[in-house]
Design a protein around this motif. Structure first.
Motif, PDB file in Angstrom:
ATOM      1  N   SER A 127       0.819  -1.209   0.000  1.00 34.97           N
ATOM      2  CA  SER A 127       0.000   0.000   0.000  1.00 34.97           C
ATOM      3  C   SER A 127       0.854   1.260   0.000  1.00 34.97           C
ATOM      4  N   VAL A 160      -3.761   6.369  -1.053  1.00 43.32           N
ATOM      5  CA  VAL A 160      -4.773   5.351  -1.324  1.00 43.32           C
ATOM      6  C   VAL A 160      -5.747   5.302  -0.152  1.00 43.32           C
ATOM      7  N   ASP A 164     -10.376   0.964   0.175  1.00 42.96           N
ATOM      8  CA  ASP A 164      -9.920   0.182  -0.972  1.00 42.96           C
ATOM      9  C   ASP A 164      -8.944  -0.913  -0.528  1.00 42.96           C
ATOM     10  N   VAL A 165      -8.051  -0.563   0.387  1.00 46.03           N
ATOM     11  CA  VAL A 165      -7.091  -1.550   0.892  1.00 46.03           C
ATOM     12  C   VAL A 165      -7.836  -2.712   1.560  1.00 46.03           C
ATOM     13  N   ASP A 167     -10.940  -3.686   1.036  1.00 46.35           N
ATOM     14  CA  ASP A 167     -11.666  -4.466   0.031  1.00 46.35           C
ATOM     15  C   ASP A 167     -10.737  -5.460  -0.667  1.00 46.35           C
ATOM     16  N   VAL A 168      -9.524  -5.000  -1.005  1.00 45.97           N
ATOM     17  CA  VAL A 168      -8.554  -5.885  -1.651  1.00 45.97           C
ATOM     18  C   VAL A 168      -8.141  -7.005  -0.689  1.00 45.97           C
ATOM     19  N   LEU A 185      -1.017  -1.071  -4.445  1.00 46.28           N
ATOM     20  CA  LEU A 185      -2.219  -0.244  -4.448  1.00 46.28           C
ATOM     21  C   LEU A 185      -1.872   1.237  -4.356  1.00 46.28           C
ATOM     22  N   VAL A 250      -5.726  -1.939  -7.248  1.00 49.97           N
ATOM     23  CA  VAL A 250      -7.139  -1.871  -6.862  1.00 49.97           C
ATOM     24  C   VAL A 250      -8.017  -2.348  -8.017  1.00 49.97           C
ATOM     25  N   ARG A 251      -7.771  -1.820  -9.210  1.00 48.43           N
ATOM     26  CA  ARG A 251      -8.562  -2.232 -10.365  1.00 48.43           C
ATOM     27  C   ARG A 251      -8.299  -3.702 -10.714  1.00 48.43           C
ATOM     28  N   PRO A 258      -9.847   3.107  -8.015  1.00 55.37           N
ATOM     29  CA  PRO A 258      -9.701   3.451  -6.600  1.00 55.37           C
ATOM     30  C   PRO A 258     -10.409   4.758  -6.271  1.00 55.37           C
TER      31      PRO A 258
END
Length: 276
Positions: A127, A160, A164-165, A167-168, A185, A250-251, A258
């Protein structure tokens, strides 16, 4: 990795379970119907990175681990501690480990190597700096005071979002297709700290400025705030320009863009956390 591990009913130990990403990981696991055990000194049972005697009880009966090391993988001795913990986790039956790492950190790479050598079914999530550092962590008091004094010069960084972190990380914990993968990320654009101050000013309706300082000056800032001065050296690593580029993890994992800092700032300002 066998298909049955995808639906492993055993709980996930979430280290740093009350922190920025750990709290979000635990929440998302529970929303998916997965049991999550909070790994913290206030947890039941308690978990302490500095006391290996607490590890066995925290790991008992778990099938996986979200590994977020405190205070940071760049701190001296972190990699050895992570390695010892991973070996303990694997021996306890918690083979699935997702490590929160850092982009551009040599210490973090050493911890990643320790994880890979432990025999775990691993995923590494590297990250950049979190947006939430400005709302839940060390940059919150300066934002409230109206001045960000940071040893960043005009360096750009791809902040970031912690959501998002998380979710990943949860996707990696629950889908065996991500075993043995490393994901980097970032947010969708590069920002300087001057840009961040401008975004925060717009979101809050207050004037928030950025004042570049030297690393030595920042040690004084940390000392006066009662914080660990080691962070000055950690920040200097992050803010020397080595991470001034975008990455697409992320994608790659989630199939979406993101979250942008502008959206984070607007939504966070509405909570009142930045109201002095």
């Amino acid at each position: 990795m066998t298909p049955t591990q995808h639906t492993d009913p055993r709980p996930t130990l979430v280290t740093g379970g009350t922190g920025k990403t750990g709290r979000r990981v635990a929440e998302r696991l529970r929303l998916r119907g997965r049991a999550a055990r909070t790994g913290s000194r206030s947890g039941t049972p308690p978990f302490d990175w500095n006391d290996s005697a607490t590890w066995d009880a925290a790991l008992e009966g778990t099938g996986s681990v979200y590994l977020s090391y405190y205070p940071d993988l760049a701190f001296p001795g972190a990699a050895d501690t992570v390695g010892a913990f991973c070996r303990t986790a694997v021996a306890a039956g918690a083979r699935r480990i997702v490590l929160l790492s850092g982009i551009g950190e040599e210490g973090a790479r050493a911890a990643e190597d320790q994880l890979k050598a432990s025999g775990a079914d691993w995923t590494v999530v590297r990250s950049n700096w979190f947006n939430q550092n400005f709302s839940e962590c060390f940059f919150l008091p300066p934002v409230l005071a109206g001045c960000l004094a940071v040893p960043a010069a005009d360096t750009l960084a791809p902040f970031v979002d912690a959501d998002d972190v998380a979710d990943v990380a949860v996707t990696a914990l629950t889908d065996p297709a991500h075993t043995g993968r490393t994901y980097e990320l970032s947010g969708p654009r590069l920002l300087s700290f001057a840009d961040v101050a401008d975004e925060l000013s717009k979101a809050t309706g207050r004037t928030i400025t950025y004042r570049p300082v030297t690393v030595d000056e920042y040690r004084t800032v940390l000392r006066d705030a009662g914080q660990d001065q080691t962070y000055a050296d950690v920040f200097a690593v992050f803010l020397d320009g080595r991470n001034a580029h975008l990455v697409d993890g992320v994608r790659e994992v989630l199939g979406r863009a993101p979250r942008d800092f502008t959206d984070f700032a607007r939504e966070t300002a509405a909570t009142g956390v930045w109201t002095p």
